[in-house]
Write a protein that holds these residues in place. Structure first.
Motif, PDB file in Angstrom:
ATOM      1  N   ILE A 291       1.253  14.763   2.855  1.00  0.00           N
ATOM      2  CA  ILE A 291       0.007  14.100   3.247  1.00  0.00           C
ATOM      3  C   ILE A 291       0.270  12.601   3.187  1.00  0.00           C
ATOM      4  O   ILE A 291       0.819  12.107   2.198  1.00  0.00           O
ATOM      5  N   GLN A 292      -0.100  11.879   4.240  1.00  0.00           N
ATOM      6  CA  GLN A 292       0.201  10.458   4.268  1.00  0.00           C
ATOM      7  C   GLN A 292      -0.954   9.657   4.846  1.00  0.00           C
ATOM      8  O   GLN A 292      -1.796  10.170   5.587  1.00  0.00           O
ATOM      9  N   ALA A 293      -0.988   8.375   4.500  1.00  0.00           N
ATOM     10  CA  ALA A 293      -1.963   7.428   5.034  1.00  0.00           C
ATOM     11  C   ALA A 293      -1.343   6.048   4.983  1.00  0.00           C
ATOM     12  O   ALA A 293      -0.459   5.778   4.155  1.00  0.00           O
ATOM     13  N   GLY A 294      -1.792   5.174   5.883  1.00  0.00           N
ATOM     14  CA  GLY A 294      -1.208   3.845   5.875  1.00  0.00           C
ATOM     15  C   GLY A 294      -1.817   2.924   6.905  1.00  0.00           C
ATOM     16  O   GLY A 294      -2.866   3.208   7.505  1.00  0.00           O
ATOM     17  N   VAL A 295      -1.116   1.815   7.126  1.00  0.00           N
ATOM     18  CA  VAL A 295      -1.575   0.788   8.052  1.00  0.00           C
ATOM     19  C   VAL A 295      -0.385   0.237   8.817  1.00  0.00           C
ATOM     20  O   VAL A 295       0.725   0.135   8.276  1.00  0.00           O
ATOM     21  N   ALA A 296      -0.606  -0.097  10.083  1.00  0.00           N
ATOM     22  CA  ALA A 296       0.409  -0.747  10.919  1.00  0.00           C
ATOM     23  C   ALA A 296      -0.199  -2.001  11.532  1.00  0.00           C
ATOM     24  O   ALA A 296      -1.336  -1.959  12.025  1.00  0.00           O
ATOM     25  N   ILE A 297       0.557  -3.096  11.490  1.00  0.00           N
ATOM     26  CA  ILE A 297       0.108  -4.368  12.041  1.00  0.00           C
ATOM     27  C   ILE A 297       1.220  -4.923  12.918  1.00  0.00           C
ATOM     28  O   ILE A 297       2.391  -4.927  12.517  1.00  0.00           O
ATOM     29  N   SER A 298       0.872  -5.386  14.101  1.00  0.00           N
ATOM     30  CA  SER A 298       1.877  -5.959  15.002  1.00  0.00           C
ATOM     31  C   SER A 298       1.389  -7.277  15.577  1.00  0.00           C
ATOM     32  O   SER A 298       0.182  -7.522  15.700  1.00  0.00           O
ATOM     33  N   HIS A 299       2.369  -8.109  15.910  1.00  0.00           N
ATOM     34  CA  HIS A 299       2.079  -9.376  16.588  1.00  0.00           C
ATOM     35  C   HIS A 299       3.291  -9.758  17.416  1.00  0.00           C
ATOM     36  O   HIS A 299       4.364 -10.036  16.865  1.00  0.00           O
ATOM     37  N   GLY A 300       3.150  -9.753  18.724  1.00  0.00           N
ATOM     38  CA  GLY A 300       4.269 -10.096  19.591  1.00  0.00           C
ATOM     39  C   GLY A 300       5.461  -9.199  19.332  1.00  0.00           C
ATOM     40  O   GLY A 300       5.354  -7.964  19.411  1.00  0.00           O
ATOM     41  N   PRO A 301       6.620  -9.776  18.982  1.00  0.00           N
ATOM     42  CA  PRO A 301       7.844  -8.991  18.835  1.00  0.00           C
ATOM     43  C   PRO A 301       8.006  -8.316  17.476  1.00  0.00           C
ATOM     44  O   PRO A 301       9.064  -7.771  17.191  1.00  0.00           O
ATOM     45  N   LEU A 302       6.972  -8.334  16.625  1.00  0.00           N
ATOM     46  CA  LEU A 302       7.101  -7.795  15.278  1.00  0.00           C
ATOM     47  C   LEU A 302       6.055  -6.715  15.016  1.00  0.00           C
ATOM     48  O   LEU A 302       4.905  -6.830  15.457  1.00  0.00           O
ATOM     49  N   ARG A 303       6.447  -5.673  14.282  1.00  0.00           N
ATOM     50  CA  ARG A 303       5.503  -4.687  13.773  1.00  0.00           C
ATOM     51  C   ARG A 303       5.867  -4.349  12.332  1.00  0.00           C
ATOM     52  O   ARG A 303       7.030  -4.076  12.027  1.00  0.00           O
TER      53      ARG A 303
END
Length: 335
Positions: A291-303
């Motif tokens: 079981i998993q949970a999380g967050v992803a954030i990206s901006h231009g060439p980065l994640r």
């Protein structure tokens, strides 16, 4: 990480980046650096550490050798968008009692798994379906450098070394072939907030090899912005599916996610022991889930992504499951 392992990782990234310019000049590849560790849960047992470095190509053009190869796999549609990749990784497993120098007979063996992998992913134009086919080849045992990596890291963070590595599994070549398929069955966009959406993606998959053999099924949900830009952040196998690629042309973007996967396990070398010689082993559970949970954030060439994982007990005589964190940084190849 040892000097030897660092050199291997650097070489793998250089080779991947060099090949990218020749094959996908207008669509550069993506590099992913990933760490999984149970230190975030203040534990040091079972699956205790994972490292992975990967390079993924841009979308391949017509008459590409990867598309020719895809024709030999009936599950891969040659009209899909196709990418290929290379990776190198290391996973480390220990018993709960790392103070004893003697064999801990009622717990899992010490083991390291050092591998290199090749993969191919395909997805349709609408980004509703994702398929991943991967082959990892490597070694289990002292040659996997599990003792050196773990104890060096413990020195850095001022934690006692694990003392029982003399009892680890013997050297054995490892093969792991995995396949995963995800389908975006629900996708909803907000009428009020631009780019905000929600999706649901069930998946099926499996693995075959002397390292692991299992069948898997599960699903994930996400809420956030620009969900069609990717299929979720990557994890180190065995895991829920994700992908190293994302839309590198966006400004700020991100989403929250959660998911689960159930696995029926026929073989797990890290519990069953060596394949071709006698070694320490422990009775495993055939049914395991994450079981998993999380967050992803990206901006231009980065994640950047963080995933918190709960894994049910894999051992018959242990009721308590495990928790660990997974951090992944993906970026457009620098050259």
């Amino acid at each position: 990480m040892t000097l030897r392992l660092s050199a291997i990782v650097a070489l793998a990234l250089l080779l991947g980046s060099a090949s990218a310019r020749a094959d996908t000049e207008e669509d550069p590849g993506i590099v992913t650096l990933q760490v999984e560790n149970d230190k975030v849960a203040n534990t040091d047992r079972n699956y205790t550490s994972g490292l992975r470095a990967a390079w993924l190509s841009g979308e391949t053009r017509d008459e590409h050798w990867v598309r020719d190869l895809a024709e030999h796999f009936p599950l891969i549609n040659n009209t899909d968008r196709i990418r290929y990749g290379f990776s190198i990784g290391q996973s480390i497993f220990t018993p709960q009692d790392t103070e004893s120098r003697e064999l801990v007979e009622n717990d899992r063996p010490y083991a390291g798994w050092l591998y290199g992998g090749v993969s191919m992913i395909s997805y349709d134009k609408e980004k509703r379906n994702l398929q991943t086919l991967a082959l990892d080849l490597g070694v289990v045992g002292p040659a996997a450098l599990g003792r050196q990596t773990q104890n060096r890291f413990h020195e850095i963070i001022d934690v006692d070394k694990a003392k029982g590595w003399d009892n680890q599994l013997e050297n054995e070549p490892g093969v792991l072939l995995t396949y995963q398929r995800s389908r975006r069955v629900v996708y909803l966009e907000s009428d009020e907030y631009e780019r905000l959406g929600f999706d649901i993606m069930p998946h099926v998959g499996g693995a075959l090899g002397n390292v692991m053999t299992y069948g898997a099924a599960g699903g994930s949900v996400r809420l956030g912005f620009d969900l069609l830009d990717d299929f979720g952040p990557p994890r180190i196998r065995p895991s829920l599916p994700g992908a190293d690629f994302f839309n590198t042309q966006r400004g700020w973007s991100g989403y929250l996610f959660a998911g689960s996967e159930a696995r029926l396990v026929a073989r797990n070398i890290f519990l069953d022991g060596n394949t071709f010689r006698d070694s320490h082993s422990i009775d495993k559970r055939t049914f395991v889930y994450d079981i998993q949970a999380g967050v992803a954030i990206s901006h231009g060439p980065l994640r950047f992504s963080y995933t918190h994982v709960y894994r049910s007990s894999e051992i018959q005589n242990q009721e308590r499951g495990d928790r660990f964190g997974s951090v992944a940084l993906s970026f457009v190849q620098p050259f």
